[in-house]
Write a protein that holds these residues in place. Structure first.
Motif, PDB file in Angstrom:
ATOM      1  N   ILE A 136       0.820  -1.208   0.000  1.00 29.37           N
ATOM      2  CA  ILE A 136       0.000   0.000   0.000  1.00 29.37           C
ATOM      3  C   ILE A 136       0.853   1.258   0.000  1.00 29.37           C
ATOM      4  O   ILE A 136       0.471   2.303  -0.525  1.00 29.37           O
ATOM      5  CB  ILE A 136      -0.959   0.000   1.214  1.00 29.37           C
ATOM      6  N   HIS A 137       2.056   1.149   0.580  1.00 27.93           N
ATOM      7  CA  HIS A 137       2.947   2.306   0.603  1.00 27.93           C
ATOM      8  C   HIS A 137       3.374   2.688  -0.809  1.00 27.93           C
ATOM      9  O   HIS A 137       3.550   3.866  -1.117  1.00 27.93           O
ATOM     10  CB  HIS A 137       4.172   2.010   1.471  1.00 27.93           C
ATOM     11  N   VAL A 138       3.580   1.691  -1.678  1.00 29.10           N
ATOM     12  CA  VAL A 138       3.959   1.974  -3.060  1.00 29.10           C
ATOM     13  C   VAL A 138       2.743   2.408  -3.863  1.00 29.10           C
ATOM     14  O   VAL A 138       2.814   3.305  -4.706  1.00 29.10           O
ATOM     15  CB  VAL A 138       4.626   0.741  -3.689  1.00 29.10           C
ATOM     16  N   LEU A 139       1.600   1.823  -3.598  1.00 28.43           N
ATOM     17  CA  LEU A 139       0.380   2.162  -4.330  1.00 28.43           C
ATOM     18  C   LEU A 139      -0.010   3.612  -4.128  1.00 28.43           C
ATOM     19  O   LEU A 139      -0.485   4.276  -5.054  1.00 28.43           O
ATOM     20  CB  LEU A 139      -0.765   1.240  -3.867  1.00 28.43           C
ATOM     21  N   VAL A 140       0.198   4.130  -2.947  1.00 27.86           N
ATOM     22  CA  VAL A 140      -0.305   5.452  -2.622  1.00 27.86           C
ATOM     23  C   VAL A 140       0.615   6.581  -3.083  1.00 27.86           C
ATOM     24  O   VAL A 140       0.246   7.743  -3.022  1.00 27.86           O
ATOM     25  CB  VAL A 140      -0.557   5.566  -1.100  1.00 27.86           C
ATOM     26  N   VAL A 141       1.833   6.288  -3.561  1.00 30.90           N
ATOM     27  CA  VAL A 141       2.754   7.339  -4.016  1.00 30.90           C
ATOM     28  C   VAL A 141       3.228   7.051  -5.440  1.00 30.90           C
ATOM     29  O   VAL A 141       4.400   6.746  -5.675  1.00 30.90           O
ATOM     30  CB  VAL A 141       3.957   7.480  -3.061  1.00 30.90           C
ATOM     31  N   PRO A 142       2.346   7.170  -6.432  1.00 27.65           N
ATOM     32  CA  PRO A 142       2.763   6.920  -7.826  1.00 27.65           C
ATOM     33  C   PRO A 142       3.745   7.951  -8.354  1.00 27.65           C
ATOM     34  O   PRO A 142       4.369   7.732  -9.393  1.00 27.65           O
ATOM     35  CB  PRO A 142       1.438   6.980  -8.600  1.00 27.65           C
ATOM     36  N   VAL A 143       3.905   9.078  -7.655  1.00 29.66           N
ATOM     37  CA  VAL A 143       4.831  10.112  -8.134  1.00 29.66           C
ATOM     38  C   VAL A 143       6.285   9.744  -7.881  1.00 29.66           C
ATOM     39  O   VAL A 143       7.192  10.305  -8.505  1.00 29.66           O
ATOM     40  CB  VAL A 143       4.507  11.460  -7.457  1.00 29.66           C
ATOM     41  N   LEU A 144       6.537   8.768  -6.980  1.00 34.60           N
ATOM     42  CA  LEU A 144       7.912   8.505  -6.557  1.00 34.60           C
ATOM     43  C   LEU A 144       8.837   8.107  -7.712  1.00 34.60           C
ATOM     44  O   LEU A 144       9.950   8.636  -7.820  1.00 34.60           O
ATOM     45  CB  LEU A 144       7.918   7.433  -5.464  1.00 34.60           C
ATOM     46  N   PRO A 145       8.448   7.181  -8.612  1.00 34.57           N
ATOM     47  CA  PRO A 145       9.369   6.852  -9.721  1.00 34.57           C
ATOM     48  C   PRO A 145       9.681   8.061 -10.609  1.00 34.57           C
ATOM     49  O   PRO A 145      10.830   8.254 -11.015  1.00 34.57           O
ATOM     50  CB  PRO A 145       8.613   5.767 -10.500  1.00 34.57           C
ATOM     51  N   ALA A 146       8.652   8.856 -10.906  1.00 33.13           N
ATOM     52  CA  ALA A 146       8.875  10.035 -11.758  1.00 33.13           C
ATOM     53  C   ALA A 146       9.750  11.065 -11.063  1.00 33.13           C
ATOM     54  O   ALA A 146      10.509  11.791 -11.721  1.00 33.13           O
ATOM     55  CB  ALA A 146       7.536  10.664 -12.148  1.00 33.13           C
ATOM     56  N   LEU A 147       9.664  11.147  -9.743  1.00 34.76           N
ATOM     57  CA  LEU A 147      10.426  12.138  -9.003  1.00 34.76           C
ATOM     58  C   LEU A 147      11.932  11.927  -9.152  1.00 34.76           C
ATOM     59  O   LEU A 147      12.708  12.889  -9.111  1.00 34.76           O
ATOM     60  CB  LEU A 147      10.027  12.085  -7.522  1.00 34.76           C
ATOM     61  N   PHE A 148      12.353  10.671  -9.354  1.00 32.38           N
ATOM     62  CA  PHE A 148      13.780  10.388  -9.465  1.00 32.38           C
ATOM     63  C   PHE A 148      14.251  10.256 -10.921  1.00 32.38           C
ATOM     64  O   PHE A 148      15.455  10.215 -11.159  1.00 32.38           O
ATOM     65  CB  PHE A 148      14.123   9.098  -8.709  1.00 32.38           C
ATOM     66  N   THR A 149      13.324  10.173 -11.863  1.00 32.99           N
ATOM     67  CA  THR A 149      13.718   9.994 -13.270  1.00 32.99           C
ATOM     68  C   THR A 149      13.467  11.234 -14.124  1.00 32.99           C
ATOM     69  O   THR A 149      14.260  11.539 -15.029  1.00 32.99           O
ATOM     70  CB  THR A 149      12.966   8.802 -13.883  1.00 32.99           C
TER      71      THR A 149
END
Length: 762
Positions: free
Chosen positions: A259-272
């Motif tokens: 659920i921690h990954v599901l709720v923050v879809p911005v995280l991959p884009a934030l680093f790429t």
């Protein structure tokens, strides 16, 4: 007829793609749904907002609570009303809606003890939430204001389209997941989890919109290949999120961890995406050749890199490592204020999209908003610290009203400051005229008056180009100019006593289709006073040209007379002298006739010498034989030898020449005057200065400059103005130059002469 893409207002708006407006309206509709959904759903007052943190992954921990809540900061929520979160989140989050007033039983782990806590649901405090997250409100205001004004001014510009989409997606992100965080009850009841998830997806898409802007800026069109790149840019964050989600299915086993990954879809884009956007901007910066285009890209690059680095350093990395940010979450939007501010600054300073007027209003009201919020917070905080919290609505209304009243004079001064930065002193034409008068008072010659006028006025009004044309005999010629002409020029007549003497030529600013009324008023006032200066300059120019023609005509006549004396009179007299010698020898030297012929021959020889002296006075033959510089060297060498008296044991005057290795071809009057002035100055040095050394310097820029300096006794306290000094001044003056003779402070004399060179043909 084509519509002008630069038209501000509805005429340009009709050419806007309907799909863009429809998509924007849909996004704002989604933002409205987020507000309505949050307003109609109850809350338990416990913020959880799961994040990918090394200390909280797999746990639902309360990160913030409202005053009076039964839950405590740091509580780990295990179950809500009998629904264990570890089991509930294995399925889709959310559930049947709850109602305000319902009491739910929470099972929590508090400091190692498992407790059962009853929590009564209540309406979500929307106004207080927006106030607590005021930095996001500020960023949203700046973003929307900037994008709307840019789009309103350039509805067909691809960068304006990207800006509008960026603001619309940003509003969905801020409202969906910024103002209204995820609460504990949202995991098991209602649809608020999906409202929060929508905001997080918008945050991810916001990076795609930023890449869209980086690709489109600052071009006026978008190619087919760029359209595919833009589409891929929007799809990229979702694809990255999908890949990370698939990875979590393999790596993570527990539903609470997923659920921690599901709720923050911005995280991959934030680093790429930031490195990708920076790469695009750096390549564009390297490819651009014009400074006006490179500078806005540099501004955006610095703002973006600074914002992302600050956000990662202060919030993302500390949360991942420790679960706690360095600065409270409410402030996480502040670093991104630099992005819309950088856009506005780029437009204002470097005219990136040529919409200075629209964005100036944005800056004014954005600054007022920041100032008003700051004053309100400062006043309320100071009052609360002294007299306790301000809970009375009427007192808050009084503070707001006072700020509103005070903001009006501040707005006027701020608007005047920005207008002065963009357009100079156009709103105060008399200040422009006053500055011009001050500059002209210190102008030494009439020739420099017109350059002073164009430089002063163009700087005062921030004009890219300005020139003054002098009109005479049916034609105009540019007498002074500053800047580079761009596009169509505007001409204003310059008159003196009803006669048109010239034109004031003005280049419009890049954002203007024509000069504004304040510009015209200021320029009309300048033109009214500049007419007399132009008339004076025209008289001075005509006088100089007439003088130059007279000097050239005189020099030509001198040359003609010189040639007549040399080729006609001289040989004739020499032949007569030869005949007298023959006659004298024929009749005998001692006869009365021979003696008479001898006297006649002597008188004739004296006449020949006088004619040679006069011919030399018309133009020194040495100038035509060897040129100016060698002639000066020859005269200086002969003079130095004579000063020693022919005795090698006696030191004469040491003469040092500092002259250019190559001299341009000088007009005949100029090289004669230069030669005569130097010869006269050197003669005075050897006769009167009692000097041991002397330096002669010549150099050419726009004029010919002569300097003769000695280390002698200097000038007497009272001079009677000898013929030599007067002749040097006269020779310089008749060419429009000047000759200064002065005593040096440490002894010696300095002769400095300036001889103008022709600036135009004729």
């Amino acid at each position: 007829m084509r519509d002008d893409p630069g038209v501000i207002g509805p005429a340009g708006a009709r050419r806007v793609p309907a799909s863009l407006l429809l998509l924007t309206l849909i996004l704002f509709g989604v933002a409205g749904w987020c507000v309505w959904s949050r307003a109609t759903s109850p809350t338990d007052g416990a913020t959880v907002s799961p994040s990918v943190s090394a200390v909280s992954i797999g746990h639902i921990i309360v990160s913030d609570v409202e005053p009076g809540s039964a839950l405590r900061l740091g509580d780990e929520v295990l179950a809500i009303d009998g629904q264990r979160l570890a089991e509930r989140t294995a399925h889709l989050p959310g559930g049947l809606p709850a109602q305000a007033g319902d009491t739910l039983t929470y099972l929590v782990d508090r400091a190692g003890r498992t407790l059962s806590v009853d929590v009564t649901l209540h309406h979500f405090p929307i106004v207080r939430a927006v106030g607590d997250w005021w930095p996001m409100l500020l960023v949203a205001t700046l973003l929307v204001a900037t994008s709307v004004t840019v789009f309103w001014a350039r509805p067909r510009d691809p960068a304006a389209h990207a800006t509008l989409l960026t603001s619309a997606i940003g509003i969905v992100a801020i409202i969906g997941a910024g103002f209204f965080p995820l609460m504990a009850v949202d995991l098991v009841a209602g649809d608020q989890f999906w409202r929060h998830f929508t905001g997080q997806v918008a945050f991810a898409l916001l990076w795609g919109a930023t890449l869209h802007f980086a690709i489109a800026f600052p071009a006026s069109t978008v190619t087919r290949g760029q359209r595919w790149l833009i589409a891929a840019g929007y799809a990229g964050p979702l694809v990255l999120y999908g890949l990370v989600w698939l990875l979590t299915l393999v790596v993570l086993r527990e539903p609470l961890e997923r659920i921690h990954v599901l709720v923050v879809p911005v995280l991959p884009a934030l680093f790429t995406y930031p490195p990708l956007i920076v790469t695009v901007l750096v390549r564009k910066y390297a490819r651009q050749r014009g400074e006006p285009t490179r500078k806005p890209i540099l501004w955006l690059l610095v703002a973006l890199v600074g914002s992302v680095v600050a956000y990662l350093t202060i919030w993302v990395v500390p949360v991942i490592a420790t679960g706690t940010p360095v600065v409270p979450y409410e402030m996480q939007a502040l670093p991104f204020m630099a992005v819309p501010v950088a856009m506005a600054a780029a437009v204002l300073r470097y005219r990136a999209l040529n919409i200075e007027v629209a964005v100036s209003r944005t800056v004014v009201y954005g600054a007022l908003t920041i100032g008003a919020i700051g004053v309100y917070v400062a006043v309320v905080s100071a009052w609360s610290a002294v007299f306790g919290p301000v809970t009375n609505v009427w007192w808050q209304a009084v503070v707001v009203a006072a700020i509103a009243v005070l903001s009006q004079p501040v707005r006027r001064r701020l608007q005047a400051l920005i207008n002065r930065r963009l357009y100079g002193e156009r709103d105060d034409p008399y200040r422009v005229v006053s500055a011009l008068a001050s500059r002209l008072e210190n102008t030494p010659t009439a020739a420099t008056m017109l350059p002073e006028i164009v430089e002063t006025v163009s700087a005062a009004l921030r004009l890219p180009y300005m020139a003054i044309e002098i009109q005479a005999r049916g034609r105009s010629e540019t007498a002074a100019s500053v800047g580079t002409p761009t596009g169509e020029l505007h001409r204003m007549p310059l008159t003196f006593h009803g006669e048109r003497v010239g034109n004031l030529v003005v280049g419009r600013r890049s954002s203007q289709r024509e000069l504004t009324r304040p510009d015209r008023i200021a320029l009309a006032e300048v033109a009214r006073h500049a007419g007399a200066a132009v008339y004076t300059a025209r008289l001075t120019r005509d006088l100089r040209r007439s003088r130059d023609r007279l000097v050239r005509a005189r020099e030509m006549e001198r040359r003609r007379i010189l040639h007549e004396l040399h080729d006609g009179v001289g040989p004739t007299l020499a032949a007569v002298a030869l005949g007298l010698d023959v006659s004298k020898r024929t009749v005998g030297d001692t006869s009365p006739t021979g003696e008479l012929l001898g006297r006649l021959r002597d008188e004739l020889q004296a006449a020949i010498v006088e004619i040679r002296r006069l011919a030399h006075g018309l133009r020194p033959p040495v100038l035509d034989r060897i040129g100016l510089i060698p002639a000066i060297r020859e005269y200086a060498g002969a003079l130095a030898s004579r000063s020693a008296g022919g005795d090698s044991s006696v030191d004469g005057v040491t003469i040092v020449l500092e002259v250019p290795s190559a001299m341009p071809k000088l007009p005949a009057p100029v090289d004669v005057a230069a030669y005569r002035i130097i010869c006269e100055a050197l003669t005075n040095v050897t006769r009167h200065a009692a000097a041991s050394s002397c330096a002669v310097r010549l150099w050419v820029d726009d004029d010919l400059h002569i300097e003769v300096v000695d280390d002698g006794v200097g000038l007497p306290a009272v001079t009677n103005g000898g013929v030599g000094l007067s002749s040097m001044r006269e020779r310089a003056t008749e060419l429009g130059g000047e000759c200064l003779v002065e005593a040096e402070s440490d002894g010696g004399t300095r002769v400095f002469a300036t001889l103008p060179l022709p600036k135009e043909a004729g």
